[in-house]
Design a protein around this motif. Sequence first.
Motif, PDB file in Angstrom:
ATOM      1  N   VAL A  37     114.605   1.840  43.312  1.00 22.54           N
ATOM      2  CA  VAL A  37     115.987   1.635  42.889  1.00 22.54           C
ATOM      3  C   VAL A  37     116.080   1.930  41.399  1.00 22.54           C
ATOM      4  CG1 VAL A  37     117.910  -0.001  42.761  1.00 22.54           C
ATOM      5  CG2 VAL A  37     116.368  -0.032  44.741  1.00 22.54           C
ATOM      6  N   LYS A  76     118.945   2.303  39.544  1.00 22.24           N
ATOM      7  CA  LYS A  76     120.219   1.951  38.903  1.00 22.24           C
ATOM      8  C   LYS A  76     119.987   1.485  37.463  1.00 22.24           C
ATOM      9  CE  LYS A  76     120.182  -2.790  40.660  1.00 22.24           C
ATOM     10  NZ  LYS A  76     120.414  -3.595  41.862  1.00 22.24           N
ATOM     11  N   ASN A 119     123.307   1.881  43.376  1.00 22.01           N
ATOM     12  CA  ASN A 119     124.321   0.996  43.939  1.00 22.01           C
ATOM     13  C   ASN A 119     125.729   1.207  43.396  1.00 22.01           C
ATOM     14  OD1 ASN A 119     123.985  -0.075  41.414  1.00 22.01           O
ATOM     15  ND2 ASN A 119     124.106  -2.211  42.098  1.00 22.01           N
ATOM     16  N   VAL A 129     122.564   1.866  48.202  1.00 21.29           N
ATOM     17  CA  VAL A 129     122.153   0.526  48.647  1.00 21.29           C
ATOM     18  C   VAL A 129     123.158  -0.569  48.289  1.00 21.29           C
ATOM     19  CG1 VAL A 129     119.708   1.166  48.511  1.00 21.29           C
ATOM     20  CG2 VAL A 129     120.768  -0.011  46.571  1.00 21.29           C
ATOM     21  N   MET A 170     119.992  -4.019  57.446  1.00 16.67           N
ATOM     22  CA  MET A 170     119.612  -4.171  56.047  1.00 16.67           C
ATOM     23  C   MET A 170     119.987  -5.584  55.608  1.00 16.67           C
ATOM     24  SD  MET A 170     121.236  -4.380  52.852  1.00 16.67           S
ATOM     25  CE  MET A 170     121.306  -3.629  51.223  1.00 16.67           C
ATOM     26  N   VAL A 180     119.752  -8.486  52.078  1.00 15.22           N
ATOM     27  CA  VAL A 180     119.334  -8.925  50.745  1.00 15.22           C
ATOM     28  C   VAL A 180     118.975 -10.399  50.902  1.00 15.22           C
ATOM     29  CG1 VAL A 180     120.023  -9.274  48.344  1.00 15.22           C
ATOM     30  CG2 VAL A 180     120.867  -7.281  49.599  1.00 15.22           C
ATOM     31  N   MET A 228     112.657  -6.578  48.009  1.00  9.90           N
ATOM     32  CA  MET A 228     112.952  -6.117  46.658  1.00  9.90           C
ATOM     33  C   MET A 228     111.753  -6.516  45.776  1.00  9.90           C
ATOM     34  SD  MET A 228     117.027  -7.140  46.938  1.00  9.90           S
ATOM     35  CE  MET A 228     117.212  -7.501  45.246  1.00  9.90           C
ATOM     36  N   SER A 229     111.881  -6.353  44.465  1.00  9.04           N
ATOM     37  CA  SER A 229     110.734  -6.596  43.580  1.00  9.04           C
ATOM     38  C   SER A 229     110.074  -7.951  43.792  1.00  9.04           C
ATOM     39  CB  SER A 229     111.175  -6.487  42.113  1.00  9.04           C
ATOM     40  OG  SER A 229     111.511  -5.154  41.820  1.00  9.04           O
ATOM     41  N   ARG A 243     113.337  -1.692  49.039  1.00  7.93           N
ATOM     42  CA  ARG A 243     114.205  -1.254  47.933  1.00  7.93           C
ATOM     43  C   ARG A 243     113.714  -1.938  46.656  1.00  7.93           C
ATOM     44  NH1 ARG A 243     117.504  -3.785  51.586  1.00  7.93           N
ATOM     45  NH2 ARG A 243     117.891  -5.254  49.909  1.00  7.93           N
ATOM     46  N   ILE A 244     112.880  -1.245  45.907  1.00  7.93           N
ATOM     47  CA  ILE A 244     112.219  -1.889  44.766  1.00  7.93           C
ATOM     48  C   ILE A 244     112.655  -1.259  43.451  1.00  7.93           C
ATOM     49  CG2 ILE A 244     109.998  -2.468  43.738  1.00  7.93           C
ATOM     50  CD1 ILE A 244     108.782  -2.498  46.506  1.00  7.93           C
ATOM     51  N   GLY A 245     113.197  -2.099  42.572  1.00 14.06           N
ATOM     52  CA  GLY A 245     113.670  -1.631  41.266  1.00 14.06           C
ATOM     53  C   GLY A 245     112.734  -2.054  40.155  1.00 14.06           C
ATOM     54  N   THR A 246     113.047  -3.180  39.539  1.00 15.21           N
ATOM     55  CA  THR A 246     112.396  -3.595  38.287  1.00 15.21           C
ATOM     56  C   THR A 246     110.870  -3.641  38.316  1.00 15.21           C
ATOM     57  OG1 THR A 246     112.921  -5.855  38.976  1.00 15.21           O
ATOM     58  CG2 THR A 246     114.330  -4.865  37.308  1.00 15.21           C
ATOM     59  N   ARG A 272     116.048  -3.397  33.598  1.00 16.26           N
ATOM     60  CA  ARG A 272     117.143  -2.435  33.506  1.00 16.26           C
ATOM     61  C   ARG A 272     117.865  -2.575  32.172  1.00 16.26           C
ATOM     62  NH1 ARG A 272     117.021  -3.457  39.187  1.00 16.26           N
ATOM     63  NH2 ARG A 272     117.874  -5.516  38.928  1.00 16.26           N
TER      64      ARG A 272
HETATM   65  C1  LIG Z   1     119.162  -3.648  42.511  1.00 17.84           C
HETATM   66  C2  LIG Z   1     118.929  -3.708  43.981  1.00 17.84           C
HETATM   67  C3  LIG Z   1     117.631  -3.723  44.500  1.00 17.84           C
HETATM   68  C4  LIG Z   1     116.388  -3.728  43.639  1.00 17.84           C
HETATM   69  O1  LIG Z   1     116.244  -4.968  42.999  1.00 17.84           O
HETATM   70  P1  LIG Z   1     114.957  -5.331  42.133  1.00 17.84           P
HETATM   71  O2  LIG Z   1     114.976  -6.808  42.100  1.00 17.84           O
HETATM   72  O3  LIG Z   1     115.140  -4.695  40.810  1.00 17.84           O
HETATM   73  O4  LIG Z   1     113.761  -4.798  42.859  1.00 17.84           O
HETATM   74  C5  LIG Z   1     117.492  -3.732  45.874  1.00 17.84           C
HETATM   75  N1  LIG Z   1     118.568  -3.751  46.699  1.00 17.84           N
HETATM   76  C6  LIG Z   1     119.830  -3.737  46.230  1.00 17.84           C
HETATM   77  C7  LIG Z   1     120.954  -3.768  47.192  1.00 17.84           C
HETATM   78  C8  LIG Z   1     120.046  -3.730  44.864  1.00 17.84           C
HETATM   79  O5  LIG Z   1     121.308  -3.735  44.403  1.00 17.84           O
END
Ligand SMILES: *Cc1c(COP(=O)(O)O)cnc(C)c1O
Length: 233
Positions: free
Chosen positions: A34, A36, A57, A87, A169, A171, A206-207, A222-225, A231
């Motif tokens: 991810v 963003k 997103n 996402v 899906m 969260v 996620m992270s 879905r892995i961001g940070t 960010r």
């Molecule tokens: C931002 C986001 C993520 C990633 O989140 P992190 O905690 O940074 O890994 C995953 N899914 C969705 C829907 C997001 O908005």
Amino acid sequence: MTSLAERYDEVLGRISHSAAVANRNADEIKLIVVTKNHSAALVTELLDLGARDFGENRDQEAKPKAADVAAHEMQLGLQRTYDWHFVGQLQSNKVKSAISYADTVHSLDRDSLLEALMKATAERANPLDVFIELNLTDDAGRGGIEPKHLEAFAEKVIQQPKLRLLGVMGVAGLEREPAAEFAVIRGASETLQKVAPSAKFISAGMSEDFEAAILAGATHLRIGTAITGKRQY
Ligand SMILES: *Cc1c(COP(=O)(O)O)cnc(C)c1O
């Protein structure tokens, strides 16, 4: 300070390890980075490291970023194939734009969005991949389909020739322990497969919780940070 490459490798290692613990094949788990609030340059760096799936997103941010990445690839004469995943919450009036670059929408969460997607995909050659987003909270007003309404909603989605339903899906961790919510997602996935046997994929993790998601059967992380670092806002 760790580098992007180190963080990416570390997450890949943790995914393989969790897959082994769960007695699963790591190849069946897709890592979506991810990106963003990060630049197109970071996406290009991730491509160099081997990442091929990217999550965004917000259409306003994702659209120019996708164009910048594509232009950069073109300039370098590279023909790497990669996919964008939408996402986040998707407004109906942004559908047309979002699916001009996104190959998969993870957040199909209401009738009005289904209608907008039907309209926007009518002329497409290939179907658009979608996940139905679940509402895992007790608040019916929150985004997402409540698990008890999943089958009825899925029946409508699978009638659409230009949408290919991949699965559910979620969260996790907004109200309860992620592990408890992953179990709900897993149960919803099993219910969904009764009406849509091929919709067997699970977008979760996620992270902070992807290892638990892998144990619960997640196929699209879905892995961001954990990879990109904090960010910038
Ligand atoms: C931002 C986001 C993520 C990633 O989140 P992190 O905690 O940074 O890994 C995953 N899914 C969705 C829907 C997001 O908005």
